[in-house]
Structures are given as structure tokens and as C-alpha cells.
Design a protein around this motif. Structure first.
Motif, mmCIF file in Angstrom:
data_model
loop_
_atom_site.group_PDB
_atom_site.id
_atom_site.type_symbol
_atom_site.label_atom_id
_atom_site.label_comp_id
_atom_site.label_asym_id
_atom_site.label_seq_id
_atom_site.Cartn_x
_atom_site.Cartn_y
_atom_site.Cartn_z
ATOM 1 N N LEU A 173 0.915 -1.031 0.027
ATOM 2 C CA LEU A 173 0.113 -0.017 0.119
ATOM 3 C C LEU A 173 0.958 1.155 0.053
ATOM 4 C CD1 LEU A 173 -2.861 1.569 0.260
ATOM 5 C CD2 LEU A 173 -2.462 1.170 2.834
ATOM 6 N N ASP A 174 0.933 1.907 -1.065
ATOM 7 C CA ASP A 174 1.705 3.239 -1.191
ATOM 8 C C ASP A 174 1.075 4.509 -1.021
ATOM 9 O OD1 ASP A 174 3.759 5.032 -1.900
ATOM 10 O OD2 ASP A 174 4.642 4.020 -3.584
ATOM 11 N N LEU A 175 1.317 4.915 -0.033
ATOM 12 C CA LEU A 175 0.514 6.206 0.441
ATOM 13 C C LEU A 175 1.321 7.423 0.523
ATOM 14 C CD1 LEU A 175 -1.619 4.869 3.340
ATOM 15 C CD2 LEU A 175 -2.378 5.723 1.198
ATOM 16 N N ARG A 176 2.678 7.453 -0.303
ATOM 17 C CA ARG A 176 3.484 8.622 -0.189
ATOM 18 C C ARG A 176 2.968 9.738 -0.849
ATOM 19 N NH1 ARG A 176 8.706 5.541 -2.543
ATOM 20 N NH2 ARG A 176 7.039 4.475 -3.666
ATOM 21 N N SER A 177 3.472 11.016 -0.473
ATOM 22 C CA SER A 177 3.062 12.344 -1.129
ATOM 23 C C SER A 177 1.491 12.441 -0.787
ATOM 24 C CB SER A 177 3.339 12.157 -2.592
ATOM 25 O OG SER A 177 4.710 12.256 -2.765
ATOM 26 N N ASN A 178 0.946 12.212 0.369
ATOM 27 C CA ASN A 178 -0.201 12.493 0.888
ATOM 28 C C ASN A 178 -0.271 13.188 2.455
ATOM 29 O OD1 ASN A 178 -2.345 11.380 -0.927
ATOM 30 N ND2 ASN A 178 -1.002 9.566 -0.778
ATOM 31 N N PRO A 179 -1.197 14.028 2.591
ATOM 32 C CA PRO A 179 -0.891 14.617 4.088
ATOM 33 C C PRO A 179 -1.455 13.907 5.203
ATOM 34 C CG PRO A 179 -2.799 15.782 2.715
ATOM 35 C CD PRO A 179 -2.091 14.646 1.676
ATOM 36 N N ILE A 180 -0.863 12.878 5.240
ATOM 37 C CA ILE A 180 -1.363 11.841 6.530
ATOM 38 C C ILE A 180 -0.373 12.242 7.785
ATOM 39 C CG2 ILE A 180 -1.472 9.557 7.107
ATOM 40 C CD1 ILE A 180 -1.929 8.856 4.377
ATOM 41 N N THR A 181 -1.126 12.671 8.630
ATOM 42 C CA THR A 181 -0.346 12.915 9.943
ATOM 43 C C THR A 181 0.167 11.547 10.522
ATOM 44 O OG1 THR A 181 -2.234 12.736 11.591
ATOM 45 C CG2 THR A 181 -1.572 14.853 10.399
ATOM 46 N N HIS A 182 1.311 11.698 11.729
ATOM 47 C CA HIS A 182 1.647 10.630 12.250
ATOM 48 C C HIS A 182 0.850 9.891 13.223
ATOM 49 C CE1 HIS A 182 5.952 10.855 11.085
ATOM 50 N NE2 HIS A 182 5.961 12.266 11.114
#
Length: 143
Positions: free
Chosen positions: A108-117
Motif C-alpha cells: 500500500l503506497d501512500l507517499r505524497s499524501n498529507p497524512i499525519t503521524h
């Protein structure tokens, strides 16, 4: 003339495709719903690319919720690229929840999305039988 999305939806319904790449195709929330319905009917799709290095499909949280609904039901898909889709915490929450019932997804590639820690931490609750094999990619590391 059919759009790329319309051709893909037809192919998915006909069970004619095991990989799909819509990177860079702008998908509305309604488009993502139609795509999700077609994927639910498909028994052979293994790889779905809706993201890219520069531009994704602009799914946002609402669109990715439709995609997440597929993960809860589809056990064939093993690779999902959602890079650069403006997915925030609400979308990440929907994905993490859907993964509770999915034992087949491997990437599951979620890079370059504004997801917080904080939202990333939700993926820690993926069942241990799945989390050992599932690779989740964020901007700075993978889980």
C-alpha cells in the motif's frame, strides 16, 4: 469514444484485466464509486495504480473511502498505489479500517499524501497475521 476509466470499468466487469493503471487520470468521487463497484465484481485484479510521483487521481478523502470499501471485500488485490492523491487523515482512517478484513494486500503506497503521524499510527492495528507481510509506504519510511 470511451474514456480510459470507462474502458477499465468495462474490462474489470468482463474479468479481462489483472492490472490497472489510472495514474494521472482525474477521478471524481462518483468515478471512484463506479471504479470500486467494478473492482468488487472482479475476481482477478491484482495490481491497481491510482497514484504517481508527480500527480495521482486527486481522489481526496471521499474518493479513497470508496477505494477502501473494496479492500474490506476484495481478497485478490495485492498492490495498491495511492501516491499523490490528497489523502488526509479521514481517508487514512478508512483505509486502516478496511485492512482489518483484508489478508491479501501486500503493498500500500501512500507517499505524497498529507497524512499525519497520528493517522499513520492507525495502521499499527492491522492484524498481526497481515502486518508481517503488508508493506505500507509513507513519505519518510515504511511500516
Amino acid at each position: 469514444m470511451l474514456t480510459k476509466l470507462e474502458r477499465l470499468i468495462n474490462d474489470l466487469k468482463q474479468q479481462d484485466v489483472d492490472q490497472a493503471d489510472l495514474a494521472g487520470e482525474r477521478l471524481s468521487c462518483n468515478d471512484s464509486k463506479e471504479l470500486a463497484c467494478a473492482i468488487k465484481e472482479n475476481d482477478i485484479l491484482k495490481k491497481l495504480v491510482l497514484g504517481g510521483i508527480v500527480v495521482g487521481c486527486e481522489l481526496g478523502d471521499d474518493g479513497v473511502k470508496n477505494v477502501a470499501s473494496v479492500l474490506a471485500e476484495n481478497q485478490q488485490l495485492n498492490y495498491l498505489d495511492l501516491r499523490t492523491n490528497q489523502i488526509g487523515n479521514k481517508g487514512a482512517t478508512a483505509l486502516a479500517s478496511a485492512l482489518q478484513n483484508n489478508q491479501n494486500l501486500k503493498v500500500l503506497d501512500l507517499r505524497s499524501n498529507p497524512i499525519t503521524h497520528q493517522a499513520r499510527a492507525l495502521f499499527d492495528s492491522v492484524p498481526s497475521s497481515q502486518s508481517g507481510e503488508l508493506q505500507i509506504f509513507f513519505d519518510d519510511a515504511s511500516l
